[in-house]
Design a protein around this motif. Structure first.
Motif, PDB file in Angstrom:
ATOM      1  N   VAL A   1      20.037 -14.464  32.772  1.00  0.00           N
ATOM      2  CA  VAL A   1      20.313 -12.698  32.694  1.00  0.00           C
ATOM      3  C   VAL A   1      19.859 -12.598  34.103  1.00  0.00           C
ATOM      4  O   VAL A   1      19.072 -12.936  34.594  1.00  0.00           O
ATOM      5  N   VAL A   2      20.915 -11.243  35.264  1.00  0.00           N
ATOM      6  CA  VAL A   2      19.830 -10.967  36.395  1.00  0.00           C
ATOM      7  C   VAL A   2      20.402  -9.206  36.440  1.00  0.00           C
ATOM      8  O   VAL A   2      21.414  -9.407  35.660  1.00  0.00           O
ATOM      9  N   TRP A   3      19.594  -8.616  36.379  1.00  0.00           N
ATOM     10  CA  TRP A   3      19.249  -6.956  36.165  1.00  0.00           C
ATOM     11  C   TRP A   3      18.809  -7.094  37.400  1.00  0.00           C
ATOM     12  O   TRP A   3      18.375  -7.891  38.467  1.00  0.00           O
ATOM     13  N   CYS A   4      19.128  -5.682  38.596  1.00  0.00           N
ATOM     14  CA  CYS A   4      18.901  -5.078  39.597  1.00  0.00           C
ATOM     15  C   CYS A   4      18.307  -3.590  39.538  1.00  0.00           C
ATOM     16  O   CYS A   4      18.946  -3.046  38.698  1.00  0.00           O
ATOM     17  N   PRO A   5      17.159  -3.202  40.165  1.00  0.00           N
ATOM     18  CA  PRO A   5      17.007  -1.787  40.640  1.00  0.00           C
ATOM     19  C   PRO A   5      18.365  -0.625  40.775  1.00  0.00           C
ATOM     20  O   PRO A   5      18.760  -1.634  41.054  1.00  0.00           O
ATOM     21  N   LYS A   6      18.529   0.129  39.895  1.00  0.00           N
ATOM     22  CA  LYS A   6      19.045   1.041  40.917  1.00  0.00           C
ATOM     23  C   LYS A   6      19.297   1.280  42.129  1.00  0.00           C
ATOM     24  O   LYS A   6      17.624   1.649  42.798  1.00  0.00           O
ATOM     25  N   TYR A   7      20.326   1.153  42.470  1.00  0.00           N
ATOM     26  CA  TYR A   7      20.392   1.383  43.775  1.00  0.00           C
ATOM     27  C   TYR A   7      20.185   0.327  44.999  1.00  0.00           C
ATOM     28  O   TYR A   7      19.802  -0.147  45.994  1.00  0.00           O
ATOM     29  N   ARG A   8      19.863  -0.881  43.616  1.00  0.00           N
ATOM     30  CA  ARG A   8      19.240  -1.984  44.288  1.00  0.00           C
ATOM     31  C   ARG A   8      17.732  -1.616  45.953  1.00  0.00           C
ATOM     32  O   ARG A   8      17.671  -2.324  46.278  1.00  0.00           O
ATOM     33  N   ARG A   9      17.243  -1.182  44.816  1.00  0.00           N
ATOM     34  CA  ARG A   9      15.972  -0.454  46.205  1.00  0.00           C
ATOM     35  C   ARG A   9      14.754  -1.665  45.331  1.00  0.00           C
ATOM     36  O   ARG A   9      15.046  -2.194  44.519  1.00  0.00           O
ATOM     37  N   ARG A  10      14.369  -1.902  46.149  1.00  0.00           N
ATOM     38  CA  ARG A  10      13.331  -3.451  47.011  1.00  0.00           C
ATOM     39  C   ARG A  10      12.043  -2.709  46.404  1.00  0.00           C
ATOM     40  O   ARG A  10      11.060  -2.315  47.551  1.00  0.00           O
ATOM     41  N   VAL A  11      11.907  -2.350  44.396  1.00  0.00           N
ATOM     42  CA  VAL A  11      10.909  -1.627  43.702  1.00  0.00           C
ATOM     43  C   VAL A  11       9.723  -2.933  43.585  1.00  0.00           C
ATOM     44  O   VAL A  11       8.856  -2.314  42.955  1.00  0.00           O
ATOM     45  N   LEU A  12      10.022  -3.888  43.376  1.00  0.00           N
ATOM     46  CA  LEU A  12       9.795  -4.899  41.598  1.00  0.00           C
ATOM     47  C   LEU A  12       8.653  -5.687  43.423  1.00  0.00           C
ATOM     48  O   LEU A  12       8.970  -6.691  42.967  1.00  0.00           O
ATOM     49  N   GLY A  13       7.766  -5.364  43.452  1.00  0.00           N
ATOM     50  CA  GLY A  13       6.949  -5.618  44.430  1.00  0.00           C
ATOM     51  C   GLY A  13       5.570  -5.732  43.733  1.00  0.00           C
ATOM     52  O   GLY A  13       5.351  -4.550  43.228  1.00  0.00           O
ATOM     53  N   GLY A  14       4.826  -6.718  43.855  1.00  0.00           N
ATOM     54  CA  GLY A  14       3.146  -5.892  44.336  1.00  0.00           C
ATOM     55  C   GLY A  14       2.521  -6.501  42.515  1.00  0.00           C
ATOM     56  O   GLY A  14       3.636  -6.665  41.795  1.00  0.00           O
ATOM     57  N   ARG A  15       1.778  -5.158  42.176  1.00  0.00           N
ATOM     58  CA  ARG A  15       1.483  -4.592  40.841  1.00  0.00           C
ATOM     59  C   ARG A  15       2.414  -4.609  39.673  1.00  0.00           C
ATOM     60  O   ARG A  15       2.668  -4.664  38.239  1.00  0.00           O
ATOM     61  N   VAL A  16       3.693  -3.696  40.245  1.00  0.00           N
ATOM     62  CA  VAL A  16       5.196  -4.115  39.352  1.00  0.00           C
ATOM     63  C   VAL A  16       5.499  -4.662  39.219  1.00  0.00           C
ATOM     64  O   VAL A  16       5.721  -5.078  37.906  1.00  0.00           O
TER      65      VAL A  16
ATOM     66  N   SER B   1      19.915  -0.555  37.078  1.00  0.00           N
ATOM     67  CA  SER B   1      21.257   0.117  37.199  1.00  0.00           C
ATOM     68  C   SER B   1      21.539  -0.274  36.413  1.00  0.00           C
ATOM     69  O   SER B   1      21.467  -1.229  34.744  1.00  0.00           O
ATOM     70  N   ALA B   2      22.889   0.327  35.234  1.00  0.00           N
ATOM     71  CA  ALA B   2      23.231  -0.086  34.190  1.00  0.00           C
ATOM     72  C   ALA B   2      24.006  -1.137  33.870  1.00  0.00           C
ATOM     73  O   ALA B   2      24.213  -1.665  33.005  1.00  0.00           O
ATOM     74  N   SER B   3      24.969  -2.203  34.556  1.00  0.00           N
ATOM     75  CA  SER B   3      25.177  -3.219  34.945  1.00  0.00           C
ATOM     76  C   SER B   3      24.197  -4.145  34.936  1.00  0.00           C
ATOM     77  O   SER B   3      23.126  -4.550  35.236  1.00  0.00           O
ATOM     78  N   PHE B   4      24.507  -5.356  35.034  1.00  0.00           N
ATOM     79  CA  PHE B   4      23.923  -6.654  34.775  1.00  0.00           C
ATOM     80  C   PHE B   4      24.700  -8.259  34.723  1.00  0.00           C
ATOM     81  O   PHE B   4      25.998  -7.931  34.671  1.00  0.00           O
ATOM     82  N   PHE B   5      24.612  -9.091  34.989  1.00  0.00           N
ATOM     83  CA  PHE B   5      24.567 -10.489  34.994  1.00  0.00           C
ATOM     84  C   PHE B   5      24.814 -11.077  33.771  1.00  0.00           C
ATOM     85  O   PHE B   5      23.262 -11.320  33.408  1.00  0.00           O
ATOM     86  N   VAL B   6      25.220 -11.911  33.036  1.00  0.00           N
ATOM     87  CA  VAL B   6      24.651 -12.739  31.656  1.00  0.00           C
ATOM     88  C   VAL B   6      25.448 -14.064  32.081  1.00  0.00           C
ATOM     89  O   VAL B   6      26.931 -13.543  31.453  1.00  0.00           O
TER      90      VAL B   6
END
Length: 150
Positions: free
Chosen positions: A21-36, A108-113
């Motif tokens: 399964v692959v999914w992304c933040p809305k607008y593919r924002r780079r927000v998944l770093g550090g403590r998050v 994002s509303a979409s995902f890959f599986v």
């Protein structure tokens, strides 16, 4: 990486089901770093444990998530993806207010599986296509050919 086949049993049968399964933040924002990112990993493991699923591999990148998870036979691919996305979105947006202010939704509303198994699609196809060549199948076919018509 080699995944050992570990079948599980339930009242209706035996299964070994895995998903990539692959999914992304809305607008593919780079927000998944550090403590998050650390907290996201914890939440994915928590949700998998709650559902009785096994996280085989997990990679959190700044702008997307890759997950290889073994799941039960009653869970569809979209159900599995949405369980992780919904739960993690709610908790992360509560715990990290900047995720609320920067984006209308976390994911994002979409995902890959894709289904993942210990046996390749080519192997399954070959197995099915050669069933008639098996010795025990030939014997049954010969017996059926000799039997009077039905």
């Amino acid at each position: 990486m080699t995944v050992t086949r570990k079948v599980r049993r339930y009242s209706g049968g035996v299964y070994d089901l895995g998903l990539h399964v692959v999914w992304c933040p809305k607008y593919r924002r780079r927000v998944l770093g550090g403590r998050v990112a650390v907290r996201l990993r914890e939440l994915i493991e928590q949700k998998a444990a709650e559902k009785g699923w096994e996280v085989v591999a997990l990679e959190v990148m700044p702008d997307h998530v890759h997950l290889f998870v073994k799941h039960g036979p009653k869970a569809s691919a979209s159900y599995v993806a949405n369980q992780f996305k919904g739960f993690t979105s709610r908790v992360l947006r509560e715990e990290f207010p900047h995720l609320k202010s920067r984006m209308p939704t976390l994911w994002s509303a979409s995902f890959f599986v894709a289904s993942v198994g210990a046996v390749s699609a080519d192997t399954v196809e070959k197995y099915i296509n050669t069933q008639g060549e098996r010795p025990w199948t030939k014997e049954h076919k010969e017996q059926a050919d000799r039997a009077p018509g039905v």
